[in-house]
Write a protein that holds these residues in place. Structure first.
Motif, PDB file in Angstrom:
ATOM      1  N   ILE A   1      18.945  36.657  72.921  1.00 14.42           N
ATOM      2  CA  ILE A   1      18.119  35.512  72.548  1.00 14.42           C
ATOM      3  C   ILE A   1      19.056  34.410  72.063  1.00 14.42           C
ATOM      4  N   ILE A   2      19.111  33.335  72.808  1.00 13.67           N
ATOM      5  CA  ILE A   2      19.939  32.183  72.465  1.00 13.67           C
ATOM      6  C   ILE A   2      19.127  31.246  71.569  1.00 13.67           C
ATOM      7  N   ASN A   3      19.780  30.745  70.506  1.00 16.08           N
ATOM      8  CA  ASN A   3      19.127  29.840  69.557  1.00 16.08           C
ATOM      9  C   ASN A   3      17.835  30.467  69.015  1.00 16.08           C
ATOM     10  N   VAL A   4      18.003  31.635  68.409  1.00 16.58           N
ATOM     11  CA  VAL A   4      16.855  32.454  68.011  1.00 16.58           C
ATOM     12  C   VAL A   4      15.946  31.731  67.019  1.00 16.58           C
ATOM     13  N   PHE A   5      16.481  30.798  66.223  1.00 13.83           N
ATOM     14  CA  PHE A   5      15.662  30.054  65.264  1.00 13.83           C
ATOM     15  C   PHE A   5      15.168  28.717  65.827  1.00 13.83           C
ATOM     16  N   ASN A   6      15.454  28.487  67.117  1.00 13.58           N
ATOM     17  CA  ASN A   6      14.955  27.295  67.818  1.00 13.58           C
ATOM     18  C   ASN A   6      15.343  25.987  67.118  1.00 13.58           C
ATOM     19  N   PHE A   7      16.606  25.893  66.681  1.00 11.39           N
ATOM     20  CA  PHE A   7      17.098  24.650  66.083  1.00 11.39           C
ATOM     21  C   PHE A   7      17.094  23.538  67.138  1.00 11.39           C
ATOM     22  N   ARG A   8      16.696  22.346  66.727  1.00 13.69           N
ATOM     23  CA  ARG A   8      16.661  21.193  67.623  1.00 13.69           C
ATOM     24  C   ARG A   8      17.971  20.409  67.473  1.00 13.69           C
ATOM     25  N   ASN A   9      18.928  20.709  68.341  1.00 12.29           N
ATOM     26  CA  ASN A   9      20.225  20.039  68.314  1.00 12.29           C
ATOM     27  C   ASN A   9      20.202  18.846  69.263  1.00 12.29           C
TER      28      ASN A   9
ATOM     29  N   THR B   1      16.978  16.960  73.281  1.00 13.10           N
ATOM     30  CA  THR B   1      17.636  18.063  72.578  1.00 13.10           C
ATOM     31  C   THR B   1      18.269  19.047  73.559  1.00 13.10           C
ATOM     32  N   GLN B   2      19.117  19.897  73.007  1.00 10.13           N
ATOM     33  CA  GLN B   2      19.820  20.893  73.802  1.00 10.13           C
ATOM     34  C   GLN B   2      18.950  22.146  73.926  1.00 10.13           C
ATOM     35  N   PHE B   3      19.565  23.309  74.157  1.00  4.03           N
ATOM     36  CA  PHE B   3      18.779  24.499  74.456  1.00  4.03           C
ATOM     37  C   PHE B   3      17.764  24.818  73.362  1.00  4.03           C
ATOM     38  N   PRO B   4      16.522  25.067  73.741  1.00  2.00           N
ATOM     39  CA  PRO B   4      15.581  25.643  72.789  1.00  2.00           C
ATOM     40  C   PRO B   4      15.863  27.149  72.687  1.00  2.00           C
ATOM     41  N   ILE B   5      14.948  27.915  72.128  1.00  2.00           N
ATOM     42  CA  ILE B   5      15.096  29.358  72.131  1.00  2.00           C
ATOM     43  C   ILE B   5      15.031  29.853  73.579  1.00  2.00           C
ATOM     44  N   VAL B   6      16.036  30.653  73.995  1.00  2.00           N
ATOM     45  CA  VAL B   6      16.137  31.115  75.385  1.00  2.00           C
ATOM     46  C   VAL B   6      16.335  32.627  75.384  1.00  2.00           C
ATOM     47  N   PRO B   7      15.297  33.409  75.646  1.00  2.00           N
ATOM     48  CA  PRO B   7      15.491  34.855  75.777  1.00  2.00           C
ATOM     49  C   PRO B   7      15.926  35.211  77.196  1.00  2.00           C
ATOM     50  N   SER B   8      16.684  36.257  77.331  1.00  2.00           N
ATOM     51  CA  SER B   8      17.068  36.730  78.663  1.00  2.00           C
ATOM     52  C   SER B   8      17.281  38.231  78.608  1.00  2.00           C
TER      53      SER B   8
END
Length: 742
Positions: free
Chosen positions: A701-709, A728-735
């Motif tokens: 899970i990328i960016n698990v806390f869904n920070f808005r960068n 913004t950049q990546f939101p939360i991204v599961p794979s």
């Protein structure tokens, strides 16, 4: 060519020296994987002679007496082994060891490979990472070498959308990236989101953030030296992977005695699967990597490596009218030959052809291509005797650049072809003066076709032990670079289709950079290693160009280059720890980068003042592994919109004033910063084993806390006050991914 004649004379003198005593040398391998084991202890039973193998598993015992000897090899985590040998006068023997990995639990001090390297060599600004470390890191869809390096304190990532490396203030085009001793020009897919290196075929990757040996040519900032695995010699091995993006198949096997191979292929499948649900995804990429390896009479090794990465984007109307066609990718053919000549002496030769091709076609009106072909040969001679290790080499490189942009096949905006060569000679060496002091030195001589003089680049490194666990280091080096690239001065999807390379023209001197590094290395315990480094990089001369400058100077493209001065400085701290199967590191860096623009020093878009990274791999119950990567850093600089004004125009026909829309008032160049960057990635993996078959499941899970960068701002000026929006950049991204092997 006088300098080459002198160099060859010195080289021939050194190679003519004979050791008139008996000696034994060879390699230490893992019996199961056939991979070299670095930094093993090899010694004579009941004798005083001994050696610690190098990072390639090579050892050498010299000045041995005639008669029978018993050799012993040991290292923590492997079973010991012995071999007997009978030596005659002036005898030379090649003896290899194959030892088995064993589980261990020990109390007290352990002499690990890393500790042995700390004691016996200088590793300034250097890290080596094995395949297992790439596989256990949290994955953005696929395991990625470059994403792991972005977690180091020396490295800055410009955004989530790019795996390119900005190292200590240097730009990506200043990084030398090698695969099996040969350069890869642009190792990225998806506009930089993923790298082209498929991890099943990677043995290890060596990373230098600065102060690297002079044997590495033609780059100013850093080195990423990737080595492929040595295929299995006595069995076969199959690995298959599948993720939400791509599938991969890897096979290695013995062909016959001494001859083995591997082949690995990866391809995305969205373009094949999504049309089944009436959704078109007109992009795909694939990688093919293969190697044939042959060992002859135990002292000669030859390998041939093929590397192919290709991206394709094609937009059309009803599959009949092509709108946009984009293709880009790398091709590499590399032949490597190495021969053990005598005890402590060896020879290596690399011949390669490496290319990067980028073609662009918009409705057959706007056409462009950027092509670079590099052909090279590298001859190296290694000598190791007592406390001295040396490497002498000759390089010959021929580049071919072709950059072309046209409109409707009638008007050429850019048409540039160049084919310069570079001939070089170098020396790298190290000497262990005592248990307290190690010295490192190097020098490189370059003759670039478009310059009249021979460039001389020296390098020196020192390591002084204050105790068995504490050492101070110092490095000073100068580097030159004879190619540059077309750049953007902001981060709006910079170099999305890779670097567009150009040679340094004869009107200009090559780019130069001087590295100064001082540091400290400390083993707090056998499980905790602390390092800190201060660095300063001075760029007395850098060159680059932009697309606009090339178009303006299309009749004389050599006038399109922009020269500048730049510099960076900072310090880094890193704490690494390994305990049983748990491992991780914490790294912090402070840095400042500036370059001269319009007579004023300004910040580049990738300057990051503070950068904090943490990684952790931890075994959990039920044979589950947990990994996490945490990053917190300063926001990047940007040029802000500070106001607006309305434009008006006069219409002669209606004799009226018309509304010409809004124009923006900008701040000074990169005077503002985006908010701080925050991201936490996590990963869980579990391996199931049945006999010789294993299956691994992975959830990331990328960016698990869904920070808005924030990546950039854009504005709606139709209202007052204007409204600002965030891209913004990546939101939360599961794979999820699955991998099997047998």
């Amino acid at each position: 060519m006088a300098f080459i004649k002198k160099f060859l004379f010195v080289l021939s003198f050194i190679t003519s020296i004979q050791i008139f005593s008996s000696s034994v040398s060879g390699y230490v391998y893992d019996i199961n994987t056939n991979k070299p084991i670095p930094f093993c202890n090899v010694f004579i039973m009941n004798g005083t002679q001994g050696d610690i193998g190098d990072e390639k598993g090579f050892y050498s015992l010299d000045n041995l007496s005639d008669g029978d000897h018993t050799l012993i090899v040991n290292i923590i985590g492997y079973s010991s082994d012995t071999q007997r040998v009978n030596l005659k006068k002036d005898d030379f023997r090649r003896i290899d060891f194959f030892i088995k990995s064993i589980p261990i639990e020990m109390k007290g001090q352990e002499i690990t490979g890393e500790r042995a390297e700390f004691t016996n060599s200088i590793s300034i600004s250097r890290d080596v990472y094995k395949k297992e470390e790439f596989d256990f890191s949290p994955q953005l869809i696929e395991p990625d070498i470059m994403r792991v390096f972005q977690l180091l304190p020396s490295v800055v990532s410009s955004s989530d959308f790019s795996s390119a490396l900005y190292v200590r203030g240097g730009s990506p085009d200043q990084n030398l990236i090698l695969y099996d001793n040969s350069p890869i020009m642009n190792p990225f897919h998806l506009g930089g989101v993923l790298s082209t290196f498929e991890t099943n075929s990677v043995k290890e990757a060596e990373f230098y953030a600065g102060g690297y040996p002079e044997s590495y040519p033609n780059r100013l900032s850093s080195v990423i030296d990737v080595k492929s695995i040595n295929p299995m010699k006595d069995d076969y091995h199959v690995v298959f992977d599948a993720s939400i993006l791509a599938a991969n198949l890897f096979v290695e096997s013995k062909i016959y005695d001494g001859l083995s191979f591997f082949v690995s292929g990866r391809r995305t499948y969205f373009d094949k699967i999504l049309p089944l649900i009436n959704f078109t995804f007109p992009y795909y990429f694939y990688d093919i990597t293969s190697k044939i390896d042959y060992t002859y009479k135990d002292n000669i090794r030859t390998s041939f490596t093929y590397f192919n990465s290709t991206d394709n984007l094609s937009l059309s109307i009803e599959d009949t009218i092509d709108i946009v066609a984009l293709d880009w990718g790398n091709r590499l053919y590399s032949l490597n030959y190495s021969q053990l000549l005598s005890s402590g002496k060896s020879l290596a030769l690399t011949l390669y052809s490496s290319s990067y091709q980028n073609t662009f076609d918009v409705i057959e009106i706007l056409k462009a291509h950027s092509l670079i072909y590099e052909y090279g040969s590298k001859l190296s001679y290694f000598i190791e005797k007592n406390s001295f290790k040396g490497k002498f080499g000759l390089d010959a490189i021929k580049d071919s650049f072709d950059y072309f942009v046209s409109i409707a096949d009638t008007f050429n905006l850019i048409d540039l072809q160049r084919s310069p060569y570079t001939i070089s000679a170098y020396l790298d060496g190290s000497y262990n003066y005592s248990e307290k002091f190690i010295g490192q030195f190097g020098v490189r001589f370059d003759k670039y076709q478009y310059n009249d003089i021979i460039r001389i680049n020296p390098q020196v490194g020192l390591k002084f032990f204050l105790s068995k666990s504490l050492a101070m280091t110092l490095s000073l080096a100068k580097y030159s670079q004879y190619i540059t690239s077309i750049r953007q001065e902001d981060n709006s999807f910079a170099s999305i289709f890779g670097e567009m390379w150009l040679p340094i023209e004869s009107l200009y001197d090559p780019q130069e950079c001087i590295h100064t590094i001082s540091g400290i290395e400390y083993y707090l315990t056998d499980k905790i290693f602390i390092s800190g480094e201060f660095y300063k990089k001075h760029y007395p001369y850098i060159l680059y160009t932009t697309m606009g400058q090339l178009i303006i100077n299309r009749e004389n493209p050599e006038n399109a280059y922009i020269s500048s001065v730049a510099g960076s400085h900072g310090f880094e701290v890193m704490i690494k720890s390994t305990y049983n199967k748990a491992s991780g590191w914490i790294g912090y860096s402070y840095s400042r980068t500036e370059f001269l623009k319009d007579s004023t020093f300004v910040l580049p878009y990738y300057d990051k003042t503070h950068n904090l990274n943490m990684t952790l791999t931890l075994p959990l119950p039920l044979l589950i592994y947990f990994s996490t990567a945490v990053n917190y850093g300063s926001g990047f600089p940007y040029t802000a919109v500070v106001g607006k004004y309305r434009n008006y125009y006069y219409d002669i026909e209606s004799d009226s004033i018309g509304d010409g829309g809004w124009s923006e008032i900008m701040s000074g160049y990169n005077e503002s910063r985006f908010p701080a960057y925050k991201r936490v990635d996590i990963s869980f993996s579990r391996k199931f084993t049945i006999d010789d078959f294993s299956l691994k499941l992975n959830l990331s899970i990328i960016n698990v806390f869904n920070f808005r960068n924030v990546y950039f701002y854009y504005y709606d000026h139709s209202v007052t006050p204007s409204k600002r929006y965030e891209f913004t950049q990546f939101p939360i991204v599961p794979s999820i991914g699955v991998s099997g092997e047998f």
